[in-house]
Enzyme design. Structure first.
Site, PDB file in Angstrom:
ATOM      1  N   GLY A   1       0.822  -1.193   0.000  1.00 55.15           N
ATOM      2  CA  GLY A   1       0.000   0.000   0.000  1.00 55.15           C
ATOM      3  C   GLY A   1       0.863   1.253   0.000  1.00 55.15           C
ATOM      4  N   SER A   2       0.393   2.282   0.654  1.00 58.87           N
ATOM      5  CA  SER A   2       1.015   3.603   0.538  1.00 58.87           C
ATOM      6  C   SER A   2       2.337   3.765   1.280  1.00 58.87           C
ATOM      7  CB  SER A   2       0.038   4.679   1.018  1.00 58.87           C
ATOM      8  OG  SER A   2      -1.030   4.814   0.099  1.00 58.87           O
ATOM      9  N   VAL A   3       2.748   2.788   2.100  1.00 57.50           N
ATOM     10  CA  VAL A   3       4.091   2.917   2.676  1.00 57.50           C
ATOM     11  C   VAL A   3       5.148   2.849   1.576  1.00 57.50           C
ATOM     12  CG1 VAL A   3       3.440   2.032   4.950  1.00 57.50           C
ATOM     13  CG2 VAL A   3       4.268   0.440   3.198  1.00 57.50           C
ATOM     14  N   PHE A   4       4.769   2.312   0.407  1.00 60.12           N
ATOM     15  CA  PHE A   4       5.710   2.263  -0.719  1.00 60.12           C
ATOM     16  C   PHE A   4       6.006   3.659  -1.270  1.00 60.12           C
ATOM     17  CE2 PHE A   4       7.073   1.520  -5.103  1.00 60.12           C
ATOM     18  CZ  PHE A   4       8.040   0.535  -4.913  1.00 60.12           C
ATOM     19  N   LYS A   5       5.187   4.633  -0.915  1.00 62.34           N
ATOM     20  CA  LYS A   5       5.424   5.995  -1.398  1.00 62.34           C
ATOM     21  C   LYS A   5       6.741   6.569  -0.886  1.00 62.34           C
ATOM     22  CE  LYS A   5       0.483   6.819  -1.996  1.00 62.34           C
ATOM     23  NZ  LYS A   5      -0.750   7.357  -1.406  1.00 62.34           N
TER      24      LYS A   5
END
Length: 479
Positions: free
Chosen positions: A216-220
């Site tokens: 999810g958005s922790v990959f940002k």
């Protein structure tokens, strides 16, 4: 007559050579295979008649051998089994897993590191014993992380970002290895098969393996590092932030994150995009930079690289051969991006440690049976994930995510906390995997964490991840 005698001697000599050759082959070349053969009962008796070394946490044995009243001299026992089973694994008549397997030469005393100690024991007439292994785990933090997950499936990892020491590693659901360590083979087999067939996969250490997770958005964090390192973006860049982004080559769109404040602005900077976890700016950045830039940045943080801590860690993966629509989805940690919670903790730890990623390690000290240290933990630099300038900038933005963004429940009064949340949508059942990763204090990091809770709705995920991170931070900082 002489010819017959000569023939007899030749045959006898040939047979002698054949016998000696066979013995030599068996003793020297086949010994390892024969010892490893599960049908070798003598080897099994020898193994279970040895005083296997203990595994310790903060001086307390969590796996140890005690005398047994059967044909095997020792029985393996596990203390706080549910808490530590994903780490210790089990040692049984069937097989061995976890640290029991990875550290087997040390625990049995057969390691080359214990050669002189083994000789001393033999010469003194004492029964050979294995080494003791103390872990880097903080027992209070381990228990706190375990309790925080409650009945939810998921995993938590906590690291010291400056050294790589693993302070906590929890995976749920867990199991009781004592049931498999029994000397009753039928009972051991039944216990193992029941766990192996359990759909919840309690035998997986979700923190480092299993089926892996979409981040999810922790990959940002990766997207942001790639953008800054590319030279095409900086702290003053203005990013488009539409409510939806058309996915090239498809009739589908990528929506923005609905639960933050993304809808308030159509133009944003990096700080706001991370604070509110807006999807569309990062998808646009990824398509602008291209697949190779994102994939290479992920590799710099450890994706695709083998790792042992000494438990074997399944490499996290970023997919290949993506079209633009797939790249856009991958940039927000969806599509076929897969990670371990340890990898996510390592991402945060690298940002916390000025871009330098330290090698994670579970082993604090190995001691010979006479308690002489055989080896002690030494921090080891694994790689430079990103420049210090980029790490410092991302660190500042991650502080804003907690101070004024959607991770505010992770805030600790009087302490700068850096964080990033994530929500990975599941294709089956409509639930989500909820994430938090971050570190504290931001200006002198002592702990970096990754938390994932499986298959929950968004609000439940929010209520479990960031508040749990706060408890973990406080536990370390208030020591």
């Amino acid at each position: 007559m002489n010819q017959a005698i000569r023939h007899t001697w030749v045959v006898a000599a040939a047979l002698l050579v054949l016998v000696l050759g066979s013995l030599t082959y068996v003793q020297f070349f086949e010994a390892g295979r024969l010892q490893a053969n599960p049908w070798n009962s003598r080897n099994l008796l020898q193994q279970f008649s040895s005083n296997r070394g203990p595994i310790l946490v903060d001086g307390q044995q969590i796996a140890y051998s005690q005398r047994s009243n059967d044909q095997y001299d020792y029985q393996r026992v596990y203390r706080d089994p549910q808490l530590y089973a994903p780490l210790t694994g089990f040692y049984s008549l069937l097989n061995m897993t976890g640290l029991e397997q990875e550290l087997n030469p040390l625990l049995t005393g057969s390691s080359d590191q214990l050669f002189y100690d083994r000789i001393t024991q033999i010469l003194s007439g004492n029964q050979p014993r294995g080494a003791s292994v103390e872990l880097t785990i903080d027992p209070a933090l381990q228990k706190l992380a375990y309790d925080a997950l409650g009945d939810q499936k998921g995993a938590i990892v906590a690291l010291n970002p400056k050294t790589g020491e693993i302070l906590a590693m929890v995976s749920k659901p867990s199991y009781d290895p004592n049931a498999i360590a029994t000397h009753n083979t039928n009972q051991a087999r039944q216990a193992y098969e029941a766990l192996a067939q359990n759909e919840a996969n309690p035998l997986f250490n979700r923190a480092i393996g299993g089926n892996l997770y979409s981040p999810g958005s922790v990959f940002k964090i990766i997207d942001t590092a790639a953008a800054l390192e590319s030279g095409k973006y900086d702290a003053d860049s203005v990013l488009d932030n539409p409510a939806e982004l058309d996915l090239p080559g498809t009739s589908a769109t990528l929506p923005n994150y609905r639960y933050g404040g993304c809808a308030a602005r159509t133009k944003v900077d990096f700080s706001f995009a991370l604070e509110q976890s807006c999807n569309t700016p990062f998808a646009s950045i990824a398509m602008n930079l291209g697949q190779d830039a994102i994939a290479n940045e992920a590799k710099k943080f450890g994706f695709g690289e083998p790792l042992k801590v000494p438990l074997t860690v399944t490499p996290s993966t970023f997919p290949e051969n993506l079209n633009d629509a797939q790249l856009a989805q991958s940039s927000i940690g969806q599509f076929d991006v897969r990670v371990t919670p340890l990898q996510v903790a390592m991402m945060s730890a690298a940002i916390a440690n000025n871009g330098v990623q330290m090698k994670p390690n579970l082993i604090k000290t190995v001691r010979a049976p006479d308690l002489t240290p055989v080896s002690t933990f030494k921090p080891e630099q694994l790689r430079t994930a990103t420049s210090q300038q980029t790490a410092t900038q991302i660190k500042d933005w991650m502080v804003n995510v907690v101070d004024q963004g959607i991770a505010n429940a992770a805030a600790v009064p009087g302490v700068k906390v850096a964080g990033k949340t994530g929500t990975a949508e599941l294709t089956v059942g409509g639930g989500n995997n909820a994430w938090f990763t971050g570190f504290a204090p931001a200006d002198d990091p002592q702990i970096a964490v990754a938390i994932v809770v499986e298959n929950v709705d968004v609000l439940t995920g929010v209520s479990l991840t960031s508040p749990t991170a706060k408890k973990l931070f406080e536990a370390v900082l208030n020591k």
